[in-house]
Design an enzyme around this catalytic site. Structure first.
Site, PDB file in Angstrom:
ATOM      1  N   HIS B 112       8.095  -0.206  -2.001  1.00  0.00           N
ATOM      2  CA  HIS B 112       6.814   0.394  -1.612  1.00  0.00           C
ATOM      3  C   HIS B 112       6.872   0.717  -0.113  1.00  0.00           C
ATOM      4  O   HIS B 112       7.547   0.018   0.649  1.00  0.00           O
ATOM      5  CB  HIS B 112       5.725  -0.636  -1.892  1.00  0.00           C
ATOM      6  CG  HIS B 112       4.335  -0.125  -1.722  1.00  0.00           C
ATOM      7  ND1 HIS B 112       3.681  -0.135  -0.513  1.00  0.00           N
ATOM      8  CD2 HIS B 112       3.473   0.407  -2.612  1.00  0.00           C
ATOM      9  CE1 HIS B 112       2.467   0.363  -0.677  1.00  0.00           C
ATOM     10  NE2 HIS B 112       2.317   0.695  -1.940  1.00  0.00           N
ATOM     11  N   ASP B 189       8.254  -9.158  -1.799  1.00  0.00           N
ATOM     12  CA  ASP B 189       6.973  -8.491  -1.963  1.00  0.00           C
ATOM     13  C   ASP B 189       6.526  -8.736  -3.403  1.00  0.00           C
ATOM     14  O   ASP B 189       7.078  -8.160  -4.339  1.00  0.00           O
ATOM     15  CB  ASP B 189       7.170  -6.997  -1.663  1.00  0.00           C
ATOM     16  CG  ASP B 189       6.026  -6.119  -2.140  1.00  0.00           C
ATOM     17  OD1 ASP B 189       5.025  -6.658  -2.659  1.00  0.00           O
ATOM     18  OD2 ASP B 189       6.145  -4.883  -2.002  1.00  0.00           O
ATOM     19  N   GLN B 192       3.317  -6.672  -7.121  1.00  0.00           N
ATOM     20  CA  GLN B 192       3.264  -6.260  -8.531  1.00  0.00           C
ATOM     21  C   GLN B 192       3.644  -7.376  -9.496  1.00  0.00           C
ATOM     22  O   GLN B 192       3.627  -7.166 -10.705  1.00  0.00           O
ATOM     23  CB  GLN B 192       4.179  -5.051  -8.774  1.00  0.00           C
ATOM     24  CG  GLN B 192       3.711  -3.764  -8.117  1.00  0.00           C
ATOM     25  CD  GLN B 192       2.394  -3.246  -8.686  1.00  0.00           C
ATOM     26  OE1 GLN B 192       1.979  -3.582  -9.787  1.00  0.00           O
ATOM     27  NE2 GLN B 192       1.726  -2.410  -7.911  1.00  0.00           N
ATOM     28  N   LYS B 215      -4.817  -7.398  -6.610  1.00  0.00           N
ATOM     29  CA  LYS B 215      -3.958  -7.091  -7.759  1.00  0.00           C
ATOM     30  C   LYS B 215      -3.877  -8.279  -8.722  1.00  0.00           C
ATOM     31  O   LYS B 215      -3.180  -8.240  -9.724  1.00  0.00           O
ATOM     32  CB  LYS B 215      -2.559  -6.675  -7.278  1.00  0.00           C
ATOM     33  CG  LYS B 215      -2.576  -5.334  -6.533  1.00  0.00           C
ATOM     34  CD  LYS B 215      -1.191  -4.817  -6.291  1.00  0.00           C
ATOM     35  CE  LYS B 215      -1.102  -3.847  -5.136  1.00  0.00           C
ATOM     36  NZ  LYS B 215      -1.349  -2.447  -5.520  1.00  0.00           N
ATOM     37  N   CYS B 353       3.773   5.925  -3.826  1.00  0.00           N
ATOM     38  CA  CYS B 353       4.193   5.477  -2.494  1.00  0.00           C
ATOM     39  C   CYS B 353       5.659   5.085  -2.415  1.00  0.00           C
ATOM     40  O   CYS B 353       6.045   4.273  -1.582  1.00  0.00           O
ATOM     41  CB  CYS B 353       3.337   4.320  -1.992  1.00  0.00           C
ATOM     42  SG  CYS B 353       1.630   4.758  -1.790  1.00  0.00           S
TER      43      CYS B 353
END
Ligand SMILES: Cc1ncc(COP(=O)(O)O)c(C=O)c1O
Lengths: 140, 398
Positions: B112, B189, B192, B215, B353
């Protein structure tokens, strides 16, 4: 204009490949137009001679509205002087913004006269017109 | 599952854009309202009862997050405004001080923007090098390719646990082992993955982790940065002010408070922390493993149904996450999204993105579905039906 007729004009121009190609020739100005939401992405190729748009081509990846309106724009503005072209673009803009405009000047581009009903697509309808205007303004 | 807890699901929409943000259960909203109605005070300030409640809830949330990701200490949890903020904090408050010219960071094309651009800035400003781990033919990271990308100058590997376009799940535990054998730090990260699969920073041996509350069914504007204590202790605060200093004197002397308070200057996002706390409780009550199993089964069903439609192209059939990236052949993704929206089906169209991935796979724009536990077979059947009628797309959207 009848909705079915509008739709078929939009689709015919969406499919029309006449002016849809990449141009390597450096006598053309290349202008990249992107939607800020970063999805439509079209290159315009503009050839200007004697204050006249001698040729106008485009290529890229974009939605049906952007693609079709760009194809219409290319046909409409090819051969026009810079001054005439700017005038047409301004009238097109007025139409999109629901202001007074000269319908006769816009020919097939009139099919977008009710795009204001879908505010999220106004950007799609004006993206390349504004890109071209930006280049033409450099000559004024 | 649990659809009755989500007011948004009573609005006749089919919400598949769970990769962008998730809907919020009543419990999250109620916790935030409860704060404003019953103990609305600042944190770390008060000598009165309601302010103490704020402190207690705030610190309890830290503890809850610690358990949720299985960190060792509460103090390893720092509240930020989200994943982007957390990664920027990691890059600018640790790596900016600890990397030097020609040190290398390894990322991939499918990261991302928030895990690419902060590194580019370090590249421009202090001369580190951003290198890319090669992706395999399914756009996934293999251990072998990580090995090949490592050089003597590699100091950091920074990867999404699950990517937002392809939805592939990276073998984080093995990558961490390899990284540590080579004295390399690992940044993960988890934007997600946090809502979809177990993230265990101790088992996976992750050095730095980032995720966003929104999220994982929590509010926007709040997120988490985790760092191992030994690393966190070496980080430089980026904001100075109230709450984070222990002493300061007129001649400019400052003594900072302990970790992690020194990274949370100013009045924090208290309602955000309280909302996040409720979201974590909510997810814990269902159980992340149960969520994972349900979502995987539903995704399998979606893929099966899509594979019966010859005019649909799916780009990430092999990915193990809960996302599906597809297009109606010869239709631009945004047009598909506008068409589906006519039926109140919310999906995301775009490049998500991950602009450099698009250069690599030459498909710029896709429609993306990320499955949540509140999605159902019936919703997928509706989607499939609408897609089946997509030869009418122009009549519907023009
Ligand atoms: C993989 C990944 N990383 C980072 C982010 C950024 O998250 P946020 O916008 O909450 O900071 C996202 C959000 O889409 C993401 O999918």
């Amino acid at each position: 204009m009848d909705a079915n007729i509008k739709r078929s004009i939009i689709l015919d121009n969406y499919e029309d490949k006449t002016n849809r190609m990449d141009i390597e020739d450096t006598s053309y100005i290349k202008h990249n137009s992107r939607n800020v939401s970063c999805i439509d992405n079209i290159n315009l190729y503009i050839k200007i001679n004697n204050n006249t748009i001698e040729d106008l081509k485009f290529n890229g990846e974009a939605c049906v509205i952007s693609t079709s309106t760009t194809a219409i724009m290319c046909k409409l503005l090819k051969g026009k002087t810079i001054k005439e072209a700017i005038d047409i673009i301004k009238n097109y803009d007025s139409m999109i913004e629901e202001k007074e405009y000269n319908q006769e000047l816009l020919k097939e581009a009139n099919v977008f006269d009710d795009i204001y009903k879908q505010p999220s697509r106004k950007k799609c309808a004006t993206l390349t017109w504004h890109g071209l205007l930006e280049e033409l303004n450099k000559y004024e | 599952m649990n659809r009755e807890d989500f007011p948004m699901l009573k609005k006749e929409i089919v919400y598949f854009d769970n990769g962008a943000t998730t809907l919020k259960p009543d419990a999250v909203k109620n916790a935030i309202i409860d704060y404003y109605e019953n103990y609305s005070a600042n944190a770390h300030r008060g000598d009165y009862k309601i302010s103490m409640i704020v402190d207690e809830k705030y610190e309890k949330t830290r503890s809850k997050i610690k358990e949720f990701i299985n960190a060792k200490e509460d103090s390893e949890i720092v509240f930020t405004s989200g994943t982007t903020d957390s990664i920027n904090l990691i890059v600018n408050s640790y790596f900016r001080q600890h990397l030097k010219k020609d040190d290398e960071v390894l990322i991939t094309y499918s990261e991302h923007a928030s895990n690419i651009l902060p590194w580019f800035v370090l590249q421009q400003e202090i001369g580190i090098k951003v290198n890319y781990i090669k992706l395999d033919e399914s756009y996934e990271v293999t251990l072998d390719n990580v090995k090949k990308a490592i050089t003597n100058n590699t100091k950091v590997i920074s990867l999404a646990h699950i990517t937002n376009v392809v939805g592939d799940v990276r073998p984080i535990k093995q990558i961490a082992k390899l990284a540590h054998e080579n004295n390399i730090l690992l940044v993960v990260d988890a934007a997600q993955s946090i809502a979809h699969t177990k993230v265990d920073v101790t088992d996976m041996d992750i050095d730095f982790l980032a995720f966003s509350a929104h999220k994982i069914y929590g509010p926007t504007g709040i997120g988490v940065m985790y760092a191992k204590f030994s690393l966190l202790d070496k980080m430089k605060p980026r904001n100075y002010g109230g709450g984070m200093n222990a002493i300061f004197t007129k001649d400019g002397y400052i003594e900072l408070r302990e970790v992690p308070t020194r990274f949370e200057a100013g009045t924090p996002n208290i309602e955000g922390v309280i909302g996040l706390s409720a979201a974590i409780d909510y997810v814990n009550n269902i159980g992340i493993d149960k969520i994972n199993k349900y979502e995987q089964d539903l995704k399998k069903y979606l893929l099966e149904e899509l594979s019966k439609l010859d005019f649909i192209e799916v780009y990430n059939k092999n990915a193990k996450g809960s996302s599906v990236a597809f297009n109606i052949k010869n239709i631009f993704a945004q047009d598909t999204a506008v068409y589906l929206d006519k039926y109140n089906i919310c999906i995301r169209a775009g490049n998500h993105c991950a602009k450099i991935l698009n250069e690599a796979i030459r498909v710029n724009n896709t429609c993306r579905i990320v499955i949540s536990f509140y999605n159902t077979k019936e919703e997928i059947d509706l989607l499939i039906n609408v897609l089946k009628n997509s030869k009418n797309i122009w009549n519907e959207i023009l």
